[in-house]
Write a protein that holds these residues in place. Structure first.
Motif, PDB file in Angstrom:
ATOM      1  N   TYR A 120      17.594   7.623 -34.584  1.00  0.00           N
ATOM      2  CA  TYR A 120      18.646   8.226 -34.053  1.00  0.00           C
ATOM      3  C   TYR A 120      18.775   9.637 -33.485  1.00  0.00           C
ATOM      4  O   TYR A 120      19.115  10.083 -32.312  1.00  0.00           O
ATOM      5  CB  TYR A 120      19.936   7.826 -34.668  1.00  0.00           C
ATOM      6  CG  TYR A 120      21.264   8.083 -34.042  1.00  0.00           C
ATOM      7  CD1 TYR A 120      21.758   7.009 -33.196  1.00  0.00           C
ATOM      8  CD2 TYR A 120      22.027   9.355 -34.165  1.00  0.00           C
ATOM      9  CE1 TYR A 120      23.024   7.510 -32.593  1.00  0.00           C
ATOM     10  CE2 TYR A 120      23.204   9.611 -33.533  1.00  0.00           C
ATOM     11  CZ  TYR A 120      23.740   8.678 -32.450  1.00  0.00           C
ATOM     12  OH  TYR A 120      24.764   8.867 -32.052  1.00  0.00           O
ATOM     13  N   SER A 121      18.439  10.413 -34.441  1.00  0.00           N
ATOM     14  CA  SER A 121      18.281  11.676 -34.396  1.00  0.00           C
ATOM     15  C   SER A 121      17.397  12.157 -33.054  1.00  0.00           C
ATOM     16  O   SER A 121      17.436  13.070 -32.009  1.00  0.00           O
ATOM     17  CB  SER A 121      17.867  12.812 -35.583  1.00  0.00           C
ATOM     18  OG  SER A 121      17.966  13.953 -35.176  1.00  0.00           O
ATOM     19  N   ASP A 122      16.027  11.471 -33.242  1.00  0.00           N
ATOM     20  CA  ASP A 122      15.273  11.815 -32.008  1.00  0.00           C
ATOM     21  C   ASP A 122      15.730  11.314 -30.808  1.00  0.00           C
ATOM     22  O   ASP A 122      15.506  12.145 -29.575  1.00  0.00           O
ATOM     23  CB  ASP A 122      13.826  11.143 -32.449  1.00  0.00           C
ATOM     24  CG  ASP A 122      13.295  11.604 -33.522  1.00  0.00           C
ATOM     25  OD1 ASP A 122      13.376  12.814 -34.015  1.00  0.00           O
ATOM     26  OD2 ASP A 122      12.243  11.001 -34.199  1.00  0.00           O
ATOM     27  N   LEU A 123      16.341  10.114 -30.535  1.00  0.00           N
ATOM     28  CA  LEU A 123      16.804   9.700 -29.349  1.00  0.00           C
ATOM     29  C   LEU A 123      18.036  10.687 -29.084  1.00  0.00           C
ATOM     30  O   LEU A 123      18.078  10.882 -27.902  1.00  0.00           O
ATOM     31  CB  LEU A 123      17.310   8.344 -29.772  1.00  0.00           C
ATOM     32  CG  LEU A 123      16.519   7.342 -29.772  1.00  0.00           C
ATOM     33  CD1 LEU A 123      16.808   5.974 -30.395  1.00  0.00           C
ATOM     34  CD2 LEU A 123      15.473   6.861 -28.399  1.00  0.00           C
ATOM     35  N   ASN A 124      18.981  11.058 -29.941  1.00  0.00           N
ATOM     36  CA  ASN A 124      19.999  11.916 -29.407  1.00  0.00           C
ATOM     37  C   ASN A 124      19.226  13.389 -28.825  1.00  0.00           C
ATOM     38  O   ASN A 124      19.885  13.453 -27.726  1.00  0.00           O
ATOM     39  CB  ASN A 124      20.643  12.433 -30.900  1.00  0.00           C
ATOM     40  CG  ASN A 124      21.835  13.317 -30.594  1.00  0.00           C
ATOM     41  OD1 ASN A 124      22.118  13.548 -29.424  1.00  0.00           O
ATOM     42  ND2 ASN A 124      22.565  13.593 -31.674  1.00  0.00           N
ATOM     43  N   ALA A 125      18.367  13.659 -29.394  1.00  0.00           N
ATOM     44  CA  ALA A 125      17.509  14.971 -28.721  1.00  0.00           C
ATOM     45  C   ALA A 125      16.912  14.713 -27.405  1.00  0.00           C
ATOM     46  O   ALA A 125      17.316  15.390 -26.402  1.00  0.00           O
ATOM     47  CB  ALA A 125      16.682  15.634 -29.637  1.00  0.00           C
ATOM     48  N   ARG A 126      16.583  13.391 -27.339  1.00  0.00           N
ATOM     49  CA  ARG A 126      15.802  12.985 -25.989  1.00  0.00           C
ATOM     50  C   ARG A 126      16.921  12.866 -25.027  1.00  0.00           C
ATOM     51  O   ARG A 126      16.716  13.235 -23.740  1.00  0.00           O
ATOM     52  CB  ARG A 126      14.937  11.843 -26.469  1.00  0.00           C
ATOM     53  CG  ARG A 126      14.142  11.301 -24.927  1.00  0.00           C
ATOM     54  CD  ARG A 126      13.777  10.043 -25.211  1.00  0.00           C
ATOM     55  NE  ARG A 126      12.995   9.800 -26.358  1.00  0.00           N
ATOM     56  CZ  ARG A 126      12.554   8.620 -26.911  1.00  0.00           C
ATOM     57  NH1 ARG A 126      12.694   7.576 -26.044  1.00  0.00           N
ATOM     58  NH2 ARG A 126      11.910   8.421 -28.059  1.00  0.00           N
ATOM     59  N   LEU A 127      18.117  12.174 -25.450  1.00  0.00           N
ATOM     60  CA  LEU A 127      18.986  11.915 -24.565  1.00  0.00           C
ATOM     61  C   LEU A 127      19.567  13.504 -23.852  1.00  0.00           C
ATOM     62  O   LEU A 127      19.774  13.477 -22.510  1.00  0.00           O
ATOM     63  CB  LEU A 127      20.395  11.362 -25.030  1.00  0.00           C
ATOM     64  CG  LEU A 127      21.741  10.897 -24.070  1.00  0.00           C
ATOM     65  CD1 LEU A 127      21.262  10.063 -22.866  1.00  0.00           C
ATOM     66  CD2 LEU A 127      22.700  10.519 -24.988  1.00  0.00           C
ATOM     67  N   ILE A 167      18.207   4.759 -23.104  1.00  0.00           N
ATOM     68  CA  ILE A 167      18.239   5.694 -24.300  1.00  0.00           C
ATOM     69  C   ILE A 167      19.313   5.355 -25.164  1.00  0.00           C
ATOM     70  O   ILE A 167      19.431   5.379 -26.376  1.00  0.00           O
ATOM     71  CB  ILE A 167      18.246   7.233 -23.870  1.00  0.00           C
ATOM     72  CG1 ILE A 167      16.698   7.314 -23.270  1.00  0.00           C
ATOM     73  CG2 ILE A 167      18.329   8.020 -25.296  1.00  0.00           C
ATOM     74  CD1 ILE A 167      16.657   9.005 -22.737  1.00  0.00           C
ATOM     75  N   CYS A 168      20.413   5.338 -24.423  1.00  0.00           N
ATOM     76  CA  CYS A 168      21.931   5.004 -25.393  1.00  0.00           C
ATOM     77  C   CYS A 168      21.596   3.724 -25.998  1.00  0.00           C
ATOM     78  O   CYS A 168      22.246   3.559 -27.071  1.00  0.00           O
ATOM     79  CB  CYS A 168      23.007   4.849 -24.384  1.00  0.00           C
ATOM     80  SG  CYS A 168      24.534   5.671 -24.940  1.00  0.00           S
ATOM     81  N   ALA A 169      21.111   2.700 -25.210  1.00  0.00           N
ATOM     82  CA  ALA A 169      20.941   1.174 -26.121  1.00  0.00           C
ATOM     83  C   ALA A 169      19.979   1.313 -27.406  1.00  0.00           C
ATOM     84  O   ALA A 169      20.314   0.772 -28.180  1.00  0.00           O
ATOM     85  CB  ALA A 169      20.341   0.254 -24.962  1.00  0.00           C
ATOM     86  N   ASP A 170      18.947   2.368 -26.901  1.00  0.00           N
ATOM     87  CA  ASP A 170      17.995   2.428 -28.134  1.00  0.00           C
ATOM     88  C   ASP A 170      18.890   3.052 -29.265  1.00  0.00           C
ATOM     89  O   ASP A 170      18.393   2.896 -30.544  1.00  0.00           O
ATOM     90  CB  ASP A 170      16.875   3.199 -27.635  1.00  0.00           C
ATOM     91  CG  ASP A 170      16.119   2.561 -26.805  1.00  0.00           C
ATOM     92  OD1 ASP A 170      16.053   1.226 -26.847  1.00  0.00           O
ATOM     93  OD2 ASP A 170      15.118   3.037 -26.297  1.00  0.00           O
ATOM     94  N   MET A 171      19.763   4.161 -28.920  1.00  0.00           N
ATOM     95  CA  MET A 171      20.320   4.662 -30.070  1.00  0.00           C
ATOM     96  C   MET A 171      21.277   3.815 -30.859  1.00  0.00           C
ATOM     97  O   MET A 171      21.550   3.716 -32.043  1.00  0.00           O
ATOM     98  CB  MET A 171      21.267   5.934 -29.557  1.00  0.00           C
ATOM     99  CG  MET A 171      20.324   7.074 -29.062  1.00  0.00           C
ATOM    100  SD  MET A 171      21.555   8.271 -27.988  1.00  0.00           S
ATOM    101  CE  MET A 171      22.604   8.978 -29.349  1.00  0.00           C
ATOM    102  N   ALA A 172      22.043   2.754 -29.846  1.00  0.00           N
ATOM    103  CA  ALA A 172      22.957   1.646 -30.725  1.00  0.00           C
ATOM    104  C   ALA A 172      22.046   1.220 -31.547  1.00  0.00           C
ATOM    105  O   ALA A 172      22.677   0.585 -32.530  1.00  0.00           O
ATOM    106  CB  ALA A 172      23.562   0.983 -29.527  1.00  0.00           C
ATOM    107  N   LYS A 173      20.890   0.667 -31.283  1.00  0.00           N
ATOM    108  CA  LYS A 173      19.851   0.004 -32.064  1.00  0.00           C
ATOM    109  C   LYS A 173      19.575   0.708 -33.325  1.00  0.00           C
ATOM    110  O   LYS A 173      19.672   0.059 -34.473  1.00  0.00           O
ATOM    111  CB  LYS A 173      18.803  -0.522 -31.351  1.00  0.00           C
ATOM    112  CG  LYS A 173      18.160  -1.457 -32.111  1.00  0.00           C
ATOM    113  CD  LYS A 173      16.452  -1.935 -31.493  1.00  0.00           C
ATOM    114  CE  LYS A 173      15.745  -3.117 -32.331  1.00  0.00           C
ATOM    115  NZ  LYS A 173      15.283  -2.380 -33.372  1.00  0.00           N
ATOM    116  N   ALA A 174      19.419   1.846 -33.110  1.00  0.00           N
ATOM    117  CA  ALA A 174      18.905   2.606 -34.432  1.00  0.00           C
ATOM    118  C   ALA A 174      20.288   2.712 -35.249  1.00  0.00           C
ATOM    119  O   ALA A 174      20.040   2.800 -36.560  1.00  0.00           O
ATOM    120  CB  ALA A 174      18.383   4.152 -33.763  1.00  0.00           C
TER     121      ALA A 174
END
Length: 233
Positions: free
Chosen positions: A134-141, A118-125
């Motif tokens: 990024y906001s969606d991934l943040n909430a998911r993390l 998830i963190c890697a996906d956040m970096a890509k976003a």
């Protein structure tokens, strides 16, 4: 967070339909604005339930800090000031720190890889400038960290506090550079949890939430007061 209604609907609403949850979801999606009156009759018609059911929902949402009930005027969406948003976030700091420490004590190798993914996906976003992603991934993390921690009481309290400041969180997500600034904070949190270090995990999470407090204060100082309808965060 809420107890489903057991009142059968008058317009096809199924028995057990969660009216409280439906109104809460609408509030969090920004379908209502702060101080907007919630019309009891309209909600009864919309959900096909009795006035008693809607009033019970209002009472529950008032207890959660999302609605305020005014004498002889009914219910309206409660407005959260910046000062209150700061206090709510300071309370979250303690709870989120507890959650991070507990997650570090309980995490499995597979769960560690999930968090790192998830963190890697956040970096890509961030690299792609995809703020909504990024906001969606943040909430998911944060959700996954709470799942790993398995602390039901802290989880429930955090969700209630987060719901109260949904509009402020959306405003923060739109601040230029905010995602780029918060990314390394999340990376530090994930590595501490994945490494099984509860002391560092709690410190990293508390530092991250402290930065949110400072960002809220800066937002208030900038004079920002209005916010467009937030997406489903």
């Amino acid at each position: 967070m809420s107890t489903p209604s057991t009142t059968s609907g008058t317009a096809g609403t199924p028995v057990g339909f969660d009216v409280t949850g439906a109104i809460r979801d609408a509030l969090l999606r920004g379908e209502y604005v702060p101080r907007q009156r919630l019309v009891e009759a309209d909600l009864c018609e919309q959900f096909g339930v009795s006035r008693a059911t809607v009033r019970t929902a209002f009472q529950q949402l008032a207890a959660e800090g999302l609605v305020e009930i005014q004498r002889n005027r009914g219910a309206r969406v409660r407005e959260i000031t910046f000062a209150e948003a700061v206090q709510i976030t300071e309370a979250r700091m303690v709870l989120e720190g507890l959650i991070a420490a507990r997650a570090a004590e309980r995490i499995s190798p597979d769960q560690a890889e999930t968090l790192r993914g998830i963190c890697a996906d956040m970096a890509k976003a961030v690299a792609d400038g995809e703020l909504a992603e990024y906001s969606d991934l943040n909430a998911r993390l944060h959700s996954r960290i709470r799942d790993i921690a398995g602390h039901e009481t802290a989880d429930r309290l955090i969700e209630q506090l987060r719901a109260q400041v949904v509009r402020h969180r959306f405003m923060l997500s739109r601040v230029p550079g905010r995602a780029r600034a918060s990314l390394p904070q999340h990376q530090r949190i994930v590595e501490a949890i994945a490494s099984g270090d509860p002391v560092e995990a709690e410190a990293a999470m508390r530092d991250h939430i402290a930065s949110v407090v400072e960002a809220l204060r800066a937002l208030e100082a900038s004079g920002t007061r209005r916010v467009e309808t937030p997406p489903d965060l």
